[in-house]
Design a protein around this motif. Structure first.
Motif, PDB file in Angstrom:
ATOM      1  N   ASN C 231       0.817  -1.221   0.000  1.00 10.57           N
ATOM      2  CA  ASN C 231       0.000   0.000   0.000  1.00 10.57           C
ATOM      3  C   ASN C 231       0.841   1.256   0.000  1.00 10.57           C
ATOM      4  O   ASN C 231       0.520   2.245   0.653  1.00 10.57           O
ATOM      5  N   ARG C 232       1.941   1.223  -0.706  1.00  9.45           N
ATOM      6  CA  ARG C 232       2.760   2.427  -0.755  1.00  9.45           C
ATOM      7  C   ARG C 232       2.585   3.119  -2.089  1.00  9.45           C
ATOM      8  O   ARG C 232       2.240   2.505  -3.083  1.00  9.45           O
ATOM      9  N   GLY C 233       2.857   4.432  -2.077  1.00  7.06           N
ATOM     10  CA  GLY C 233       2.753   5.201  -3.314  1.00  7.06           C
ATOM     11  C   GLY C 233       3.662   4.626  -4.369  1.00  7.06           C
ATOM     12  O   GLY C 233       4.720   4.130  -4.035  1.00  7.06           O
ATOM     13  N   PRO C 234       3.305   4.677  -5.659  1.00  7.16           N
ATOM     14  CA  PRO C 234       2.096   5.275  -6.227  1.00  7.16           C
ATOM     15  C   PRO C 234       0.847   4.401  -6.111  1.00  7.16           C
ATOM     16  O   PRO C 234      -0.138   4.663  -6.766  1.00  7.16           O
ATOM     17  N   PHE C 235       0.902   3.376  -5.293  1.00  5.21           N
ATOM     18  CA  PHE C 235      -0.263   2.494  -5.158  1.00  5.21           C
ATOM     19  C   PHE C 235      -0.943   2.683  -3.807  1.00  5.21           C
ATOM     20  O   PHE C 235      -1.549   1.757  -3.299  1.00  5.21           O
ATOM     21  N   ASP C 236      -0.825   3.864  -3.212  1.00  4.67           N
ATOM     22  CA  ASP C 236      -1.368   4.039  -1.870  1.00  4.67           C
ATOM     23  C   ASP C 236      -2.849   4.408  -1.905  1.00  4.67           C
ATOM     24  O   ASP C 236      -3.286   5.322  -1.219  1.00  4.67           O
ATOM     25  N   LYS C 322       7.668   6.324  -4.396  1.00  5.81           N
ATOM     26  CA  LYS C 322       6.580   7.005  -3.690  1.00  5.81           C
ATOM     27  C   LYS C 322       6.658   8.508  -3.879  1.00  5.81           C
ATOM     28  O   LYS C 322       5.657   9.173  -4.078  1.00  5.81           O
ATOM     29  N   TRP C 323       7.869   9.052  -3.805  1.00  3.50           N
ATOM     30  CA  TRP C 323       7.976  10.504  -3.836  1.00  3.50           C
ATOM     31  C   TRP C 323       8.103  11.061  -5.249  1.00  3.50           C
ATOM     32  O   TRP C 323       8.303  12.249  -5.424  1.00  3.50           O
ATOM     33  N   THR C 324       8.011  10.198  -6.247  1.00  2.00           N
ATOM     34  CA  THR C 324       8.071  10.703  -7.609  1.00  2.00           C
ATOM     35  C   THR C 324       6.730  10.629  -8.312  1.00  2.00           C
ATOM     36  O   THR C 324       6.312  11.594  -8.952  1.00  2.00           O
ATOM     37  N   PHE C 325       6.063   9.497  -8.185  1.00  2.00           N
ATOM     38  CA  PHE C 325       4.910   9.270  -9.049  1.00  2.00           C
ATOM     39  C   PHE C 325       3.615   9.731  -8.418  1.00  2.00           C
ATOM     40  O   PHE C 325       3.420   9.602  -7.215  1.00  2.00           O
ATOM     41  N   PRO C 326       2.702  10.221  -9.258  1.00  2.00           N
ATOM     42  CA  PRO C 326       1.340  10.416  -8.764  1.00  2.00           C
ATOM     43  C   PRO C 326       0.631   9.077  -8.611  1.00  2.00           C
ATOM     44  O   PRO C 326       1.112   8.054  -9.086  1.00  2.00           O
ATOM     45  N   ARG C 327      -0.505   9.129  -7.945  1.00  2.00           N
ATOM     46  CA  ARG C 327      -1.213   7.902  -7.591  1.00  2.00           C
ATOM     47  C   ARG C 327      -2.035   7.380  -8.759  1.00  2.00           C
ATOM     48  O   ARG C 327      -2.531   8.144  -9.574  1.00  2.00           O
ATOM     49  N   LEU C 328      -2.180   6.060  -8.828  1.00  2.00           N
ATOM     50  CA  LEU C 328      -3.035   5.477  -9.853  1.00  2.00           C
ATOM     51  C   LEU C 328      -4.487   5.508  -9.415  1.00  2.00           C
ATOM     52  O   LEU C 328      -4.786   5.704  -8.244  1.00  2.00           O
ATOM     53  N   ARG C 329      -5.357   5.289 -10.376  1.00  2.00           N
ATOM     54  CA  ARG C 329      -6.770   5.172 -10.060  1.00  2.00           C
ATOM     55  C   ARG C 329      -7.062   3.690  -9.873  1.00  2.00           C
ATOM     56  O   ARG C 329      -6.329   2.850 -10.365  1.00  2.00           O
ATOM     57  N   ILE C 330      -8.153   3.364  -9.190  1.00  2.00           N
ATOM     58  CA  ILE C 330      -8.384   1.956  -8.828  1.00  2.00           C
ATOM     59  C   ILE C 330      -8.518   1.074 -10.056  1.00  2.00           C
ATOM     60  O   ILE C 330      -7.965  -0.022 -10.118  1.00  2.00           O
ATOM     61  N   ASP C 331      -9.196   1.568 -11.106  1.00  2.00           N
ATOM     62  CA  ASP C 331      -9.353   0.708 -12.282  1.00  2.00           C
ATOM     63  C   ASP C 331      -8.032   0.543 -13.025  1.00  2.00           C
ATOM     64  O   ASP C 331      -7.737  -0.524 -13.559  1.00  2.00           O
ATOM     65  N   GLN C 332      -7.230   1.599 -13.008  1.00  2.00           N
ATOM     66  CA  GLN C 332      -5.922   1.482 -13.656  1.00  2.00           C
ATOM     67  C   GLN C 332      -5.032   0.517 -12.895  1.00  2.00           C
ATOM     68  O   GLN C 332      -4.259  -0.236 -13.489  1.00  2.00           O
ATOM     69  N   LEU C 333      -5.181   0.558 -11.575  1.00  2.00           N
ATOM     70  CA  LEU C 333      -4.386  -0.334 -10.734  1.00  2.00           C
ATOM     71  C   LEU C 333      -4.690  -1.790 -11.054  1.00  2.00           C
ATOM     72  O   LEU C 333      -3.800  -2.611 -11.234  1.00  2.00           O
ATOM     73  N   LEU C 334      -5.995  -2.094 -11.172  1.00  2.00           N
ATOM     74  CA  LEU C 334      -6.378  -3.476 -11.439  1.00  2.00           C
ATOM     75  C   LEU C 334      -6.052  -3.842 -12.877  1.00  2.00           C
ATOM     76  O   LEU C 334      -5.670  -4.979 -13.160  1.00  2.00           O
ATOM     77  N   THR C 335      -6.186  -2.868 -13.795  1.00  2.00           N
ATOM     78  CA  THR C 335      -5.807  -3.138 -15.180  1.00  2.00           C
ATOM     79  C   THR C 335      -4.342  -3.510 -15.267  1.00  2.00           C
ATOM     80  O   THR C 335      -3.973  -4.469 -15.948  1.00  2.00           O
TER      81      THR C 335
END
Lengths: 375, 152, 362
Positions: C231-236, C322-335
């Motif tokens: 659960n860490r960024g960019p997947f937080d 974590k400190w570079t990337f913006p967060r993904l959206r839930i559907d993108q994460l699962l995709t």
């Protein structure tokens, strides 16, 4: 109280539930409350509730003289305070038909553009943060600091400057002003490349913003979404071009337009606008003519009876000032047509059937400033 | 379209409209009954095409309450101000234009909030800034608030 | 190449025999368990504190800041001060929350990470327990943490928490697959699930080099999916500060929040040490077969230094993400998981099996 408890949804769906985003929420950037109806993660309906920092500025204006009103306009859109000041001054000067020294025009335009840059910097910072890229926030604030220092030296204030006054500016620019602005431009031209590197070209960012929150040009016009948000939908609505004031008719700059109509295009418009603003400042900064920093004004400013309207392009869009004067030193009625207020009204329309994460991105791309909504 | 032909066109749609004096914009005072009809025609006629409503302001003229609509055309770049007035201060009432310009929805709510002017057929006419149980309409000239407003 | 001057086996045996000589075998066992428990608790606390400090410094470095620099030299006591503060804070009582589950959730999360730690070999002979199914055990135990997160979200009686917990559930269940499959790729290569043997097998070259391209692909996939699993960024998304205020731990305060916080960092440490052990040879020094002199010099560097160095490198990589990337959206994460990582992984395993069959690896 009854109406508050009955949540304002047209149809109650068993699958839907509501969450309150705000009044205290990291992504509303202030005290805005959005009642969001969700189906799972999908936004079905959204009602903005504003007024948490309504200060009754329009009512206060009816008791204040025009020079006093300038100090109130700072507090409307605190990120483009100089531009709001400028609007009042332009209105008073137009009503009284005063000639303004050219030096003042130059200073005001440069200050306007500095304001626009710092507002966009802060917007970029918080946009990155809303999407989860926390580093952006510090990049933006670091560079914004230079502009605040420039202001502090000249206007004596870093944020709410009240630097404009009817007929001119409060005091002449500081001797270091030009040197510091040059230094800023030189630094920021390098730093803005970092902005692109960390966010604009990032594949996650592009996926998060492209195709999200589509606002067609017709909707933008119908909802009155002006400023960079409107121009991201391909609507040429820049007051600096349509109704030029101060030096804008004399400088060369492009109105940034993009036609993708999504969050990404609104983002890119603002990024481009920072370049355009630097371009405008470069054209003016070395040519500030010598002269007085203020025109001769009467001690008491009374507007002739009548109705006046003045638009300026603030960092968020079209700021309109409508004044009804009865010939007294205070306005009879003063109405602020603030850009964020109209921009907020479209939020429900463009974030339907999007995810919560998209709602945050869309909200950030509209660049709402809450005092600008509430007044 | 220049101001003269605009004037002619509007007087053709609403013969009762009165031209008001204003240096900046062409201003018309329109009977409240004709407002919605006029607005619809202003928006839909291709030669007028006032598609951008950039400001809706309520004004309290003492005896009368008024709503001022600032209109603009993004195609023809002409501007127009429409004003409606009513003498009925107890129950002021106009037709909504938010089915024509969506931005009016919020602006009319604000006008209702501050002036108590009701807009017929408005989908969601509630107070927008003040609380639901607020007494009175603050921007009216006869509004009295002994607690919050300090008279000099 | 089994020569190793830093062997803890004899040290362990010495303690074991010493204890057995002064007390009965049952008591000796209990004492040993207690010692291991205390050592792990201390280790857990120290590593947790250090990681929080490291994260702040790395984050500050990325953001042109100095980071903590007031409490102690270079601010090294800052996290200790923070934990004292968290210990003393009020545990806010949440109205209408499911009290039992609400209180139990942080413990489940922290116990899961604690249990997984026991199978990690820190040096030769320095591990709490050496399962012959070590990898399977670690995967099984570390995924227990999601139960705690789901319970936390459910019992808080808060919609933000619930959304965060549901996201976290979907995310961890999906990314478990990739973590498991990328480790499976290495198991195909090594033929064992026992951590100590996996490390021993890397004495003549780390698996990331021995396994050619498939091992490298597995390493990258493991890095991505384990970042997601912790659960860490960019997947937080489960915390998603700007969307869900604080996600599943919105309602937690004081030491219960600290447990979640600590567990997050320990999970990061855990996946980093698994990555270090499985792909980068764990405590095994960097050896090049044939270079006897070079290998001997490398052997003189203590295995703990190798182990922590590798782990720190991977943790540092994860912090940079974590400190570079913006967060993904839930559907993108699962995709990303189901459409990209999973197929890549499956093909990769076949590829690796083919390599092993043909004896093309080193």
């Amino acid at each position: 109280m009854k109406e508050i408890i009955n949540l304002p949804v047209s149809k109650i769906d068993e699958e839907e539930y509501h969450i309150n985003m705000g009044p205290q929420h990291p992504s509303t950037h202030g005290v805005l409350r959005l009642v969001v109806s969700l189906q799972g993660e999908i936004v079905k309906n959204l009602k903005p509730h504003c007024g948490y920092i309504h200060r009754g500025i329009e009512k206060m204006c009816e008791k204040d003289t025009y020079p006093q009103i300038i100090h109130l306009t700072d507090r409307i859109d605190y990120l483009s305070s100089h531009i709001s000041n400028h609007a009042v001054c332009l209105l008073v000067e137009k009503a009284l038909e005063i000639e303004i020294p050219e030096r003042v025009q130059y200073i005001r335009t440069i200050m306007d553009e500095l304001t626009r840059i710092q507002s966009h910097q802060l917007w970029w910072s918080s946009f990155g943060m809303d999407l989860g890229g926390l580093t952006c926030f510090f990049y933006g604030l670091r560079d914004r600091e230079m502009i605040l220092d420039i202001w502090e030296e000249t206007t004596g204030s870093r944020f709410l400057q009240s630097y404009n006054c009817p007929g001119g500016v409060m005091q002449d620019i500081h001797p270091n002003f030009q040197k510091k602005v040059h230094a800023f431009l030189k630094t920021f031209k390098k730093k803005i490349k970092d902005y692109d590197r960390i966010l604009s070209g990032n594949v996650i960012f592009e996926n998060r913003s492209q195709g999200v929150g589509i606002l067609s040009k017709e909707d933008a016009i119908s909802y009155g979404v002006t400023g960079p948000s409107g121009r991201g939908s391909g609507w040429s609505c820049d007051v600096r071009k349509t109704e030029p004031y101060s030096m804008y008719s004399k400088v060369q700059f492009n109105e940034v337009l993009r036609y993708e109509c999504d969050t990404y295009s609104r983002y890119m418009v603002r990024m481009q606008e920072m370049h355009e603003s630097m371009n405008i400042i470069e054209q003016l900064i070395d040519n500030i003519p010598a002269g007085d920093h203020s025109a001769k004004m009467k001690a008491v400013i009374k507007l002739p009876a009548g109705e006046y309207f003045q638009q300026v392009e603030s960092a968020r869009g079209e700021l309109g000032l409508y004044v009804v004067s009865d010939g007294n030193k205070t306005p009879y009625r003063m109405k602020f047509r603030t850009p964020s207020f109209s921009n907020l009204s479209v939020l429900d329309h463009i974030s339907r059937d999007m995810k919560i994460a998209d709602l945050v991105a869309i909200g950030a791309s509209l660049d709402l400033v809450i005092p600008d909504i509430d007044r | 379209m220049d101001n003269d032909s605009l004037t002619a066109r509007i007087l053709e749609i609403v013969p009762d409209a009165q031209l008001e004096e204003n240096k900046q914009f062409l201003t018309f005072l329109v009977p409240a009954a004709n407002l919605h009809d006029l607005a619809l025609k202003l928006k839909s006629s291709p030669e007028l095409a006032f598609d951008f409503l950039f400001c809706v302001s309520g004004v309290d003229y003492g005896k009368q309450l008024a709503v001022v609509y600032h209109l603009n055309s993004t195609q023809h770049k002409h501007a127009l101000v429409i004003k409606v007035k009513t003498d009925d201060r107890a129950n002021p009432n106009f037709d909504t234009v938010c089915d024509i310009w969506r931005t009016a929805e919020f602006h009319e709510r604000e006008t209702y909030d501050m002036f108590g002017i009701r807009f017929n057929n408005h989908p969601d006419l509630r107070r927008i800034f003040l609380e639901e149980d607020w007494k009175g309409y603050p921007l009216r000239k006869d509004y009295v608030d002994e607690v919050n407003i300090v008279e000099f | 190449m089994t020569f190793n001057i830093y062997d803890f086996t004899s040290f362990n045996r010495w303690i074991d025999e010493g204890l057995n000589s002064i007390m009965s075998p049952t008591w000796a066992l209990i004492t040993e368990m207690a010692i291991i428990g205390i050592v792990f608790l201390l280790f857990y606390a120290v590593v947790g504190l250090f990681l929080v400090y490291a994260e702040r410094k790395v984050c500050a470095f990325m953001q042109n800041r100095v980071g903590p620099n007031r409490v102690g030299p270079y601010g090294i006591f800052q996290t200790i001060a923070d934990f004292i503060k968290l210990l003393m804070k009020e545990l806010v009582y949440i109205k209408d929350s499911d009290k039992l589950l609400f209180n139990i959730a942080p413990f489940i999360v922290i116990i899961a990470s604690f249990m997984a730690l026991s199978a990690i070999p820190f040096a030769k002979g320095l591990h709490a327990i050496d399962f012959d199914i070590g990898i399977l055990y670690v995967i099984a135990v570390s995924s227990l943490g999601v139960v705690g997160i789901l319970l936390a979200g459910w019992s808080s009686n808060n919609k933000y928490s619930l959304i965060g917990a549901m996201r976290s559930g979907a995310q961890i269940v999906s990314y478990e697959l990739s973590v498991g499959l990328s480790l499976l790729t290495i198991i195909v290569l090594s033929g064992t699930m026992q951590f100590s043997q996996i490390v021993e097998m890397q004495s003549n070259g780390w698996f990331i080099f021995k396994g050619h391209i498939p091992a490298f692909i597995a390493f990258v996939v493991f890095l991505i999916s384990s970042t997601a699993e912790t659960n860490r960024g960019p997947f937080d998304l489960a915390e998603a500060e700007s969307e869900l205020t604080a996600g599943f731990h919105t309602e937690y305060s004081g030491i219960k929040f600290a447990f979640f916080f600590l567990a997050e960092y320990m999970n990061m440490f855990l996946v980093a040490s698994i990555a270090a052990t499985v792909f980068l040879g764990g405590w095994m020094p960097f050896h090049v077969s044939g270079w006897a002199g070079f290998n001997t010099i490398m052997d003189y560097i203590p295995p703990l230094v190798w182990y922590f160095g590798k782990t720190a490198f991977i943790i540092w990589l994860m912090m940079l993400f974590k400190w570079t990337f913006p967060r993904l959206r839930i559907d993108q994460l699962l995709t990303l998981e189901w459409k990209y990582l999973l197929p890549i992984n499956l093909v990769n395993i076949l590829f690796m099996a083919f390599l092993v069959l043909m004896h093309w690896h080193f």
